[in-house]
Design an enzyme around this catalytic site. Structure first.
Site, PDB file in Angstrom:
ATOM      1  N   GLY A 239       0.756  -1.242   0.000  1.00  0.00           N
ATOM      2  CA  GLY A 239       0.000   0.000   0.000  1.00  0.00           C
ATOM      3  C   GLY A 239       0.782   1.286   0.000  1.00  0.00           C
ATOM      4  N   GLU A 274       3.870  -6.821   1.909  1.00  0.00           N
ATOM      5  CA  GLU A 274       3.443  -7.154   0.541  1.00  0.00           C
ATOM      6  C   GLU A 274       3.496  -5.931  -0.374  1.00  0.00           C
ATOM      7  OE1 GLU A 274      -0.564  -8.455   1.196  1.00  0.00           O
ATOM      8  OE2 GLU A 274       0.032 -10.302   2.216  1.00  0.00           O
ATOM      9  N   PRO A 275       4.640  -5.282  -0.509  1.00  0.00           N
ATOM     10  CA  PRO A 275       4.671  -4.109  -1.391  1.00  0.00           C
ATOM     11  C   PRO A 275       4.602  -4.517  -2.856  1.00  0.00           C
ATOM     12  CG  PRO A 275       6.889  -4.617  -0.635  1.00  0.00           C
ATOM     13  CD  PRO A 275       5.974  -5.589   0.057  1.00  0.00           C
ATOM     14  N   GLY A 276       3.851  -3.776  -3.623  1.00  0.00           N
ATOM     15  CA  GLY A 276       3.767  -4.020  -5.065  1.00  0.00           C
ATOM     16  C   GLY A 276       4.200  -2.759  -5.800  1.00  0.00           C
ATOM     17  N   ARG A 277       3.287  -1.797  -5.824  1.00  0.00           N
ATOM     18  CA  ARG A 277       3.524  -0.554  -6.564  1.00  0.00           C
ATOM     19  C   ARG A 277       4.879   0.087  -6.233  1.00  0.00           C
ATOM     20  NH1 ARG A 277      -0.848   2.757  -8.104  1.00  0.00           N
ATOM     21  NH2 ARG A 277      -2.105   1.675  -6.549  1.00  0.00           N
ATOM     22  N   ARG A 313      -5.168   2.776 -16.137  1.00  0.00           N
ATOM     23  CA  ARG A 313      -5.250   3.555 -14.896  1.00  0.00           C
ATOM     24  C   ARG A 313      -5.887   4.942 -15.066  1.00  0.00           C
ATOM     25  NH1 ARG A 313      -1.804   4.926 -11.797  1.00  0.00           N
ATOM     26  NH2 ARG A 313      -2.859   4.235  -9.923  1.00  0.00           N
ATOM     27  N   CYS A 345     -12.287   3.136 -29.414  1.00  0.00           N
ATOM     28  CA  CYS A 345     -13.547   3.851 -29.641  1.00  0.00           C
ATOM     29  C   CYS A 345     -14.329   4.043 -28.345  1.00  0.00           C
ATOM     30  CB  CYS A 345     -14.369   3.098 -30.670  1.00  0.00           C
ATOM     31  SG  CYS A 345     -13.461   2.975 -32.199  1.00  0.00           S
ATOM     32  N   TYR A 374       0.713  -2.035 -12.299  1.00  0.00           N
ATOM     33  CA  TYR A 374      -0.686  -2.052 -12.735  1.00  0.00           C
ATOM     34  C   TYR A 374      -0.832  -1.478 -14.152  1.00  0.00           C
ATOM     35  CZ  TYR A 374      -1.011  -2.932  -7.768  1.00  0.00           C
ATOM     36  OH  TYR A 374      -0.818  -3.466  -6.506  1.00  0.00           O
TER      37      TYR A 374
HETATM   38  N1  LLP Z   1      -1.560  -6.979  -0.657  1.00  0.00           N
HETATM   39  C1  LLP Z   1      -2.874  -7.073  -0.946  1.00  0.00           C
HETATM   40  C2  LLP Z   1      -3.710  -8.004  -0.181  1.00  0.00           C
HETATM   41  C3  LLP Z   1      -3.412  -6.285  -1.978  1.00  0.00           C
HETATM   42  O1  LLP Z   1      -4.710  -6.368  -2.253  1.00  0.00           O
HETATM   43  C4  LLP Z   1      -2.568  -5.404  -2.706  1.00  0.00           C
HETATM   44  C5  LLP Z   1      -3.089  -4.583  -3.803  1.00  0.00           C
HETATM   45  C6  LLP Z   1      -1.204  -5.361  -2.365  1.00  0.00           C
HETATM   46  C7  LLP Z   1      -0.736  -6.153  -1.332  1.00  0.00           C
HETATM   47  C8  LLP Z   1      -0.231  -4.474  -3.078  1.00  0.00           C
HETATM   48  O2  LLP Z   1      -0.520  -3.137  -2.879  1.00  0.00           O
HETATM   49  P1  LLP Z   1       0.490  -2.003  -3.385  1.00  0.00           P
HETATM   50  O3  LLP Z   1       1.736  -2.118  -2.543  1.00  0.00           O
HETATM   51  O4  LLP Z   1       0.769  -2.256  -4.807  1.00  0.00           O
HETATM   52  O5  LLP Z   1      -0.242  -0.739  -3.153  1.00  0.00           O
HETATM   53  N2  LLP Z   1      -4.889  -1.481  -9.939  1.00  0.00           N
HETATM   54  C9  LLP Z   1      -4.810  -0.482  -8.896  1.00  0.00           C
HETATM   55  C10 LLP Z   1      -4.198  -0.996  -7.616  1.00  0.00           C
HETATM   56  C11 LLP Z   1      -4.894  -2.217  -7.057  1.00  0.00           C
HETATM   57  C12 LLP Z   1      -4.269  -2.730  -5.789  1.00  0.00           C
HETATM   58  C13 LLP Z   1      -4.876  -4.017  -5.380  1.00  0.00           C
HETATM   59  N3  LLP Z   1      -4.298  -4.611  -4.210  1.00  0.00           N
HETATM   60  C14 LLP Z   1      -4.052   0.720  -9.434  1.00  0.00           C
HETATM   61  O6  LLP Z   1      -3.642   0.712 -10.593  1.00  0.00           O
HETATM   62  O7  LLP Z   1      -3.885   1.708  -8.734  1.00  0.00           O
END
Ligand code: LLP
Length: 426
Positions: A239, A274-277, A313, A345, A374
């Site tokens: 997050g 759980e970092p993603g972004r 996005r 379109c 994403y």
């Molecule tokens: N853990 C869980 C349980 C999650 O649901 C998520 C993201 C993450 C970790 C990773 O979160 P992050 O560190 O990436 O913020 N498509 C959207 C974002 C959807 C996020 C869904 N869950 C966008 O483009 O902003």
């Protein structure tokens, strides 16, 4: 650290000119900087050095196998949300003992596959899911390691579509209602419950909501221990937000880690994240070519060859992505406002609205920034457009890590039944 920079008037990714990649693979395409992904991972992991913490990369942000392999090589685990992601993680080199399985709708088939693949933990989000997991695991004579996701009812102050920690959201079990589910889990066959998990949303730009949620988790640890449930680890989700435009000022991993330690250090729990972004967003660009510049009395449109199907996005979340010309404009070149739009379109097919840009001509290349998270993972072939390819840059080298499909691939994806072809002359 930004490894996307102009050199002699041309945009580079690390030591590779963007236009050289464009020449080799055509447009549109995603380009990622391996160096930036590595640096982001290290910044996050180093912020927790000295604590018992495991970083499980949230693969949903960018699940290209090469990207997952890059993080696996650095020692990352994986946060997964489907059997597909679990299989992909393992095939990219993530040890199963470092894989957590999240998500509100795990099927029994996925549970069985995850158990047989030997993953670390299931992050359970509801009572029926817990019962299903107990049935699947005990039926195989196995024990599933479980953490239960609590919903702390905290406002993450982010976009509504990516906010997950309010009680009206589908995620987790509201605390304190979850207390009874922990007790139930402790009695069920095939289940070993010893963790709490929480994730309140994505692209958080302040520490306060995290802290509010983590304090609820810390309180829950004490309550559950008093109930006789030995909680020994916490999965604090992902997050942490990133900078999409120059004014954005998200907390640093170091500030985040200091807060986490302040709130959790007295609990004696192992930590998972759980970092993603954070690990990939700013390490990617989407490169697109101008097809037409269309000027009306009211508007100027830069019609480019990337579209909402390649990067959804802006359409889905009104997200802002910086767009820069690949050929560096002069500082004093006049800027005019333009909407940067794709060929799809739909009116919502926009990449950027009302941006001051230097004069553009057909065939100019543009880079849409912060597109590493994403982006490609949410792409589709809507409008029968070919899925966008991906390139990974490492110093002076680059590799195509997802080739552009061919039109044969596109046509052969669907099958026309015989009864529709009978009598048809070809
Ligand atoms: N853990 C869980 C349980 C999650 O649901 C998520 C993201 C993450 C970790 C990773 O979160 P992050 O560190 O990436 O913020 N498509 C959207 C974002 C959807 C996020 C869904 N869950 C966008 O483009 O902003």
């Amino acid at each position: 650290m930004d490894l996307f920079a102009y050199r002699d008037g041309r945009l580079f990714v690390e030591d590779v000119a963007v236009e050289d990649i464009a020449r080799a693979v055509g447009t549109p395409f995603y380009a990622y900087s391996a160096g930036m992904m590595q640096a982001q991972y290290r910044a996050f992991a180093d912020a927790f050095s000295g604590t018992d913490a495991t970083v499980c990369y949230a693969m949903k942000a960018n699940s290209n196998r090469a990207v997952v392999a890059l993080f696996a090589q650095l020692g990352a685990g994986a946060d997964t949300v489907s059997e597909g992601e679990i299989r992909l993680a393992i095939s990219a080199g993530v040890p199963p003992q470092k894989i957590v399985f999240s998500g509100v709708g795990k099927t029994k088939q996925e549970m069985a596959a995850a158990l047989s693949l030997g993953i670390l933990q299931f992050n359970v989000e509801s009572e029926p899911e817990l019962l299903a997991l107990s049935e699947v695991a005990s039926g195989r004579g196995m024990t599933a390691q479980v953490a239960i996701r609590i919903n702390p009812d905290v406002d993450a102050a982010t976009h509504a579509k990516i906010s997950t920690g309010k009680k009206e959201n589908k995620f987790g079990i509201p605390w304190p209602q979850a207390r009874a589910v922990f007790a139930q889990a402790a009695r069920l066959p095939g289940i070993k419950v010893s963790g709490i998990t929480v994730h309140i949303g994505s692209q958080l730009t302040s520490l306060a909501p995290f802290e509010a949620a983590f304090r609820i988790v810390a309180g829950a640890v004490q309550t559950l221990r008093d109930d006789g449930i030995a909680i020994d680890h916490l999965d604090l989700g992902g997050g942490l937000g990133v900078q999409y435009r120059s004014g954005d000022n998200p907390p640093s991993p170091a500030d985040y880690a200091a807060m986490v330690k302040r709130v959790t250090s007295n609990l004696g729990c192992r930590l998972f994240f759980e970092p993603g972004r954070l690990l990939v967003a700013n390490a990617g660009i989407l490169v697109t070519r101008l097809i037409y510049l269309k000027e009306t009395e009211h508007k100027r449109f830069a019609i480019v060859d990337a579209a909402m199907n390649d990067l959804i996005r802006p359409t889905l979340y009104d997200a802002h992505h910086e767009v820069v010309p690949v050929k560096e404009p002069d500082d004093d070149a006049p800027r005019r406002r333009v909407d940067i739009v794709g060929p799809v379109c739909e009116t919502g097919d926009v990449l950027a609205l009302d941006r001051p840009m230097p004069d553009l001509i057909a065939d100019d290349l543009l880079a849409v920034r912060s597109a590493g998270a994403y982006g490609a993972v949410m792409a589709s072939s809507y409008n029968a457009r070919l899925l966008v390819p991906e390139v990974l840059v490492n110093g002076a080298d680059f590799a195509v890590i997802r080739p552009r499909p061919t039109y044969e691939d596109l046509l052969s994806a669907d099958v026309i039944p015989d009864w529709l072809t009978a009598g048809r002359s070809t």
